[in-house]
Structures are given as structure tokens and as C-alpha cells.
Write an enzyme that holds these catalytic residues in place. Structure first.
Site, short mmCIF file in Angstrom:
data_model
loop_
_atom_site.label_atom_id
_atom_site.label_comp_id
_atom_site.label_asym_id
_atom_site.label_seq_id
_atom_site.Cartn_x
_atom_site.Cartn_y
_atom_site.Cartn_z
N VAL A 184 91.61 105.41 65.12
CA VAL A 184 91.68 104.40 64.05
C VAL A 184 90.60 104.68 63.00
O VAL A 184 90.84 104.55 61.80
CB VAL A 184 91.52 102.98 64.63
CG1 VAL A 184 91.46 101.95 63.50
CG2 VAL A 184 92.68 102.65 65.57
N PRO B 86 79.10 106.88 69.16
CA PRO B 86 78.59 107.90 70.11
C PRO B 86 79.57 109.07 70.21
O PRO B 86 80.76 108.93 69.92
CB PRO B 86 78.51 107.12 71.43
CG PRO B 86 79.55 106.04 71.29
CD PRO B 86 79.56 105.66 69.84
N ALA B 87 79.07 110.21 70.62
CA ALA B 87 79.95 111.36 70.88
C ALA B 87 80.72 111.10 72.18
O ALA B 87 80.28 110.32 73.02
CB ALA B 87 79.10 112.62 71.00
N ASP C 157 92.68 95.65 64.24
CA ASP C 157 93.58 94.99 65.19
C ASP C 157 93.22 93.54 65.48
O ASP C 157 93.71 92.97 66.46
CB ASP C 157 93.64 95.78 66.51
CG ASP C 157 94.28 97.14 66.35
OD1 ASP C 157 95.19 97.25 65.50
OD2 ASP C 157 93.88 98.08 67.04
#
Length: 278
Positions: free
Chosen positions: A39, A59-60, A127
Site C-alpha cells: 500500500v 522497518p526493513a 483502509d
């Protein structure tokens, strides 16, 4: 204060409950985007297309498209590789024009929304329509032409379907024709900059818009545009305005070799129309 009597049937109908449809100019303005998934990638398309400056907090690992955008737009997109913290907003409230969240954490998203409202910064919570000050619609883009279809957060998939139907019905070179018209308006202001010429400029541009089709406007050369502007000062017709036919414009070309190129393009367009009908 009102003057005279008017027929209410001549006024546009008001349908309440809609969104204010505007083209928000965020070029060079800072936007906070929380989240680095699919998204978030779609949000980046909208923001980067509008030349925004984006701070991405996530974050990764990032979605592959998000990672690609970081390398594609290093001067517009800054990544902070960690989870969102309230101080990201409270310590930088004056930096952001918009706040977007695209994370799978309803509680955290709601907290960000409430914090944004406290700081009076417009927010969009993915959403969660009730926690959105604005929505992202389905957008068709062709150069300067942008058409957005919005369902007010009720049916994004339907918005996409409707957008595709609209795009299919548009002339194939609509964007190019609009570019040409924008260039013509710009040059006309240079030719006739006086304020008192405002109405004549507007009326003449309207007449030009009505005189040529999309294909004709889109295939005009720079020389055609310059020759067209020369007709602005000519007097004629009931309204005192004169616009040449396309044949008259082409007859003024010094380089006649361009005519055959344009004719070939027009021929190809007609062939494509026949193929589409078949």
C-alpha cells in the site's frame, strides 16, 4: 443582497455527502508516510508524481517497489528504517503538510490519526475511511491530463474499473493536445499581456479550442503555433475573432515536408479507428 428573480431550475443540483475534489499542489512540500509495504508503494506513486518531498518511516524489509523508489528518487525520498514514534510528529509538526499511514496495525494507525488531528495536519489512514481527511482515487494520467475517480472510500476496485472505462473513451493523444493548448495560452499572454485584453484572450482561446479536433491540435508544429498566434489580432466574424482552418495554417508553413509527416500520422489514426471498430 440579491438582484432580480431567478429560476432555481437553472442552478446545478447540490448532492451533499461528497468530497471536495481538488488538485492539491504539494510540489516541494514534506509528507510523512508510515509503512513500507504494498500500500505504501501505491501511495508513493501518487506523491512522487506530484513532486512531493517524502519522509518514509518503516522497518526493513521494504516492499521491492518501495526499495526501487528510494534509488530512483534519492533527493525526494528519505527513509528512516524503524517503527514510527510519536516524537516523529511532535518534534517535527511544522515540517509536514500531509500524513499517510499504510501499516497493518489498526491501533497504531488510530494513534497516528489522533496525533495528526491534535497537530492540525491532514491525514489519510489506509483502509480506515472514518479516519481519513481525504481519499486517494483511481487516477488516469496522460501528461498534464489527470482524471481521478473516487467512490469516497466505499469501492476502490469499482473506481479502478470506472477509470479504465473513461480512459478507453479518451482520444489517444489528449495529453499532447492539452500540452499544445497550454503552450498556446502561455505564448498568447506574451503577445497580448495587457489586462484589458483578458476577455478577448479568453474568447479567442475558446474559439481555437472549438475549431480543431484532438488529433489536429496534437499534431501542430511549433511553426503552426506561431502562425496561429498571428491571427489573434485579425478582425472578422460576428464576434470579431478569427481562427484559421488547419489547411490555412499548413499553407503558411515554410517547410512543406512536415505536411506529409502530419498527413501520414492522421492516416494512421484513421486506420486505427477502423481497426477498433472491426
Amino acid at each position: 443582497m440579491t438582484t432580480g428573480r431567478a429560476d432555481p431550475n437553472n442552478f446545478p443540483e447540490i448532492q451533499t455527502g461528497g468530497s471536495l475534489m481538488i488538485a492539491w499542489q504539494i510540489k516541494g512540500k514534506r509528507v510523512l508516510l508510515v509503512g513500507g509495504g504494498e500500500v505504501a508503494a501505491t501511495r508513493l506513486v501518487h506523491l512522487l508524481s506530484a513532486d512531493a518531498l517524502i519522509t518514509l518511516i518503516a522497518p526493513a524489509p521494504l516492499h521491492p517497489e518501495v526499495s526501487f523508489r528510494l534509488t530512483q528518487f534519492p533527493n525526494s525520498l528519505t527513509w528512516i528504517p524503524r517503527a514510527f514514534e510519536p516524537t516523529d510528529l511532535t518534534d517535527h509538526a511544522n515540517d509536514y503538510s500531509l500524513i499517510l499511514t499504510a501499516i497493518d496495525d489498526p491501533v497504531a494507525s488510530s494513534q497516528i490519526y489522533k496525533l495528526a488531528h491534535q497537530l492540525k495536519i491532514p491525514a489519510n489512514i489506509a483502509d480506515v475511511p472514518p479516519e481519513c481527511d481525504f481519499y486517494f482515487g483511481s487516477v488516469h494520467r496522460d501528461g498534464p491530463l489527470q482524471i481521478m475517480v473516487s467512490t469516497g472510500g466505499k469501492g476502490p476496485r469499482l473506481a479502478s474499473t470506472i477509470r479504465k472505462l473513461i480512459a478507453k473513451a479518451l482520444p489517444k493523444n489528449a495529453g499532447r493536445a492539452i500540452e499544445q493548448m497550454g503552450e498556446l495560452r502561455k505564448k498568447l499572454r506574451e503577445v497580448a499581456p495587457a489586462q484589458e485584453e483578458g476577455k478577448r484572450r479568453m474568447d479567442w482561446i475558446k474559439k481555437v479550442s472549438d475549431a480543431y479536433g484532438w488529433e489536429e491540435m496534437g499534431t501542430m508544429t511549433g511553426e503552426d503555433m506561431a502562425n496561429l498566434l498571428a491571427w489573434y489580432r485579425k478582425e472578422g466574424g460576428e464576434d470579431g475573432l478569427v481562427v484559421p482552418t488547419l489547411d490555412e495554417l499548413r499553407a503558411l508553413r515554410k517547410d512543406k515536408s512536415q505536411d506529409s509527416v502530419v498527413e501520414e500520422v492522421e492516416k494512421k489514426v484513421e486506420e486505427l479507428k477502423v481497426e477498433d471498430k472491426a
